[in-house]
Design an enzyme around this catalytic site. Structure first.
Site, mmCIF file in Angstrom:
data_model
loop_
_atom_site.group_PDB
_atom_site.id
_atom_site.type_symbol
_atom_site.label_atom_id
_atom_site.label_comp_id
_atom_site.label_asym_id
_atom_site.label_seq_id
_atom_site.Cartn_x
_atom_site.Cartn_y
_atom_site.Cartn_z
ATOM 1 N N ASN A 1 0.814 -1.228 0.000
ATOM 2 C CA ASN A 1 0.000 0.000 0.000
ATOM 3 C C ASN A 1 0.843 1.273 0.000
ATOM 4 O OD1 ASN A 1 -2.563 1.639 0.909
ATOM 5 N ND2 ASN A 1 -0.997 2.040 2.451
ATOM 6 N N LYS B 1 1.871 3.572 -11.125
ATOM 7 C CA LYS B 1 0.665 2.773 -10.873
ATOM 8 C C LYS B 1 0.362 1.858 -12.062
ATOM 9 C CE LYS B 1 -0.020 4.114 -6.709
ATOM 10 N NZ LYS B 1 0.038 3.167 -5.595
ATOM 11 N N TYR C 1 3.441 9.559 -10.883
ATOM 12 C CA TYR C 1 2.493 8.732 -10.121
ATOM 13 C C TYR C 1 1.782 7.746 -11.058
ATOM 14 C CZ TYR C 1 -1.344 7.590 -6.916
ATOM 15 O OH TYR C 1 -2.243 6.925 -6.125
HETATM 16 N N1 LIG Z 1 -6.630 8.120 -1.500
HETATM 17 C C1 LIG Z 1 -6.907 7.961 -2.762
HETATM 18 O O1 LIG Z 1 -7.792 8.619 -3.322
HETATM 19 C C2 LIG Z 1 -6.153 6.939 -3.593
HETATM 20 C C3 LIG Z 1 -6.543 6.764 -4.924
HETATM 21 C C4 LIG Z 1 -5.878 5.834 -5.704
HETATM 22 C C5 LIG Z 1 -4.853 5.079 -5.159
HETATM 23 N N2 LIG Z 1 -4.495 5.266 -3.866
HETATM 24 C C6 LIG Z 1 -3.405 4.446 -3.359
HETATM 25 O O2 LIG Z 1 -3.737 3.915 -2.087
HETATM 26 C C7 LIG Z 1 -2.586 3.849 -1.246
HETATM 27 C C8 LIG Z 1 -2.807 4.630 0.049
HETATM 28 O O3 LIG Z 1 -3.217 5.958 -0.235
HETATM 29 P P1 LIG Z 1 -3.541 7.002 0.937
HETATM 30 O O4 LIG Z 1 -4.517 7.961 0.388
HETATM 31 O O5 LIG Z 1 -3.848 6.271 2.199
HETATM 32 O O6 LIG Z 1 -2.107 7.746 1.034
HETATM 33 P P2 LIG Z 1 -1.256 8.266 2.285
HETATM 34 O O7 LIG Z 1 -0.217 9.188 1.760
HETATM 35 O O8 LIG Z 1 -2.146 8.779 3.363
HETATM 36 O O9 LIG Z 1 -0.575 6.943 2.847
HETATM 37 C C9 LIG Z 1 0.621 6.424 2.326
HETATM 38 C C10 LIG Z 1 1.413 5.813 3.462
HETATM 39 O O10 LIG Z 1 2.633 5.296 2.909
HETATM 40 C C11 LIG Z 1 3.703 5.661 3.773
HETATM 41 N N3 LIG Z 1 4.966 5.673 3.025
HETATM 42 C C12 LIG Z 1 5.389 6.598 2.129
HETATM 43 N N4 LIG Z 1 6.618 6.273 1.694
HETATM 44 C C13 LIG Z 1 6.972 5.123 2.321
HETATM 45 C C14 LIG Z 1 8.118 4.289 2.274
HETATM 46 N N5 LIG Z 1 9.205 4.592 1.541
HETATM 47 N N6 LIG Z 1 8.127 3.159 3.021
HETATM 48 C C15 LIG Z 1 7.062 2.851 3.796
HETATM 49 N N7 LIG Z 1 5.955 3.613 3.907
HETATM 50 C C16 LIG Z 1 5.920 4.735 3.159
HETATM 51 C C17 LIG Z 1 3.314 7.018 4.324
HETATM 52 O O11 LIG Z 1 4.025 7.349 5.501
HETATM 53 C C18 LIG Z 1 1.811 6.840 4.531
HETATM 54 O O12 LIG Z 1 1.523 6.348 5.819
HETATM 55 C C19 LIG Z 1 -1.428 4.380 -2.097
HETATM 56 O O13 LIG Z 1 -0.795 3.301 -2.753
HETATM 57 C C20 LIG Z 1 -2.130 5.252 -3.114
HETATM 58 O O14 LIG Z 1 -1.387 5.422 -4.292
HETATM 59 C C21 LIG Z 1 -5.113 6.188 -3.081
#
Ligand SMILES: NC(=O)c1ccc[n+]([C@@H]2O[C@H](COP(=O)([O-])OP(=O)(O)OC[C@H]3O[C@@H](n4cnc5c(N)ncnc54)[C@H](O)[C@@H]3O)[C@@H](O)[C@H]2O)c1
Length: 277
Positions: A116, A186, A182
């Site tokens: 994630n 993905k 990004y």
């Molecule tokens: N929120 C959305 O609308 C959305 C949409 C499409 C995809 N996503 C995907 O879902 C996932 C979570 O999204 P989110 O909105 O919770 O994002 P977020 O930024 O809140 O969470 C990402 C987490 O990853 C951690 N992180 C970053 N770099 C890291 C590393 N090098 N090693 C370990 N941890 C690391 C961060 O500290 C954070 O806790 C991501 O893969 C994102 O691309 C989210």
């Protein structure tokens, strides 16, 4: 009545907040023991260095103490499941390897991996793309998923059972304006998913991806309000998804019942990817 993931051990990356945190809690509610990992962890003496390396969103999260890695593990233990929190940077192969070894030692097995962790903190047209962010996004979002899958693979192979669930995005399937890095990562995650699905089948390892649209997390709330509004209007429901919408799909793909599903990118988008006019 037994729960669907009882006896399974799951590891979630980037589980300090947002989707990862809800995934970890939901997998625990479904009966799994859960290892909560993130590059950000409470009371980290290297926090300043880490957030500097990671970028603006990590800095805000650390300053506002929006870091819930250990506390999420505590909540899971309160549910009656086993749980440990680890600081784990998915780009650091040695750290990833060491965490996997410690999990195997403490929990006896590792059945479910949710890749994630990602960086989603900037948009810029190509001519303004920050080259360092391009490199960082590839390292975290794509190579990070590769690193964790590779490190967990021998354990899953040995058990002849495994579930890997990767986080893609509609930015990877549709493209995203100002999101070159990004989107590319993905789309790459979907290629990784399909290739590992082919390789994992003979060991009973399934590899799937979730393709979220817009989900209401801290990261989404930090995006530009005008852009947020436009994205919401593109969904069929005219609202963003909830983190639980993603977590329930993950819990299903992790379950025994999804044993014949592999190599898919499951859209959980509220119809943002449908043709509207
Ligand atoms: N929120 C959305 O609308 C959305 C949409 C499409 C995809 N996503 C995907 O879902 C996932 C979570 O999204 P989110 O909105 O919770 O994002 P977020 O930024 O809140 O969470 C990402 C987490 O990853 C951690 N992180 C970053 N770099 C890291 C590393 N090098 N090693 C370990 N941890 C690391 C961060 O500290 C954070 O806790 C991501 O893969 C994102 O691309 C989210």
């Amino acid at each position: 009545m037994s729960l669907p993931l009882e006896g399974k051990v799951a590891l979630v990356t980037g589980a300090s907040r947002g989707l990862g945190r809800t995934d970890a809690l939901t997998l625990a509610e479904a009966g799994a023991d859960v290892v909560v990992t993130d590059i950000l962890i409470e009371e980290d003496e290297n926090l300043e260095q880490t957030t500097e390396k990671l970028g603006p969103m990590a800095q805000v999260m650390a300053q506002t103490q929006t870091v819930y890695t250990r506390s999420t593990a505590e909540r899971i233990r309160a549910l009656g499941r086993r749980s440990t929190a680890f600081r784990m940077d998915v780009t650091d192969r040695k750290e990833v390897q060491s965490v996997m070894e410690q999990v195997k030692e403490q929990f006896g097995r590792i059945d479910i991996l949710v890749n994630n962790a990602a960086t989603l903190d900037h948009t810029a047209r190509l001519e303004h793309q920050n080259d360092d962010f391009w490199e960082r996004d590839l390292r975290v979002n794509l190579t990070g998923s590769y690193n964790c899958s590779k490190a967990i693979w021998p354990y899953m192979k040995e058990q002849e059972w495994g579930r890997i669930i990767n986080m893609a995005s509609v930015a990877g399937t549709l493209g995203g304006y100002g999101q070159a890095s990004y989107s590319a990562t993905k789309a790459g995650v979907l290629g990784l998913t399909r290739s590992l699905a082919l390789e994992g089948a003979k060991y009973n390892i399934t590899v799937n991806a979730i393709v979220p649209g817009i989900i209401d997390t801290e990261a989404f709330q930090m995006s530009n309000p005008g852009m947020r509004e436009r994205m919401i209007n593109r969904t069929a429901f005219k609202r963003p998804g909830k983190p639980e919408d993603i977590a329930h799909a993950i819990a299903f793909l992790a379950s025994e019942k999804a044993g014949y599903i592999t190599g898919v990118g499951l859209p959980v988008t509220g119809g943002i990817d449908l043709f509207t006019f």
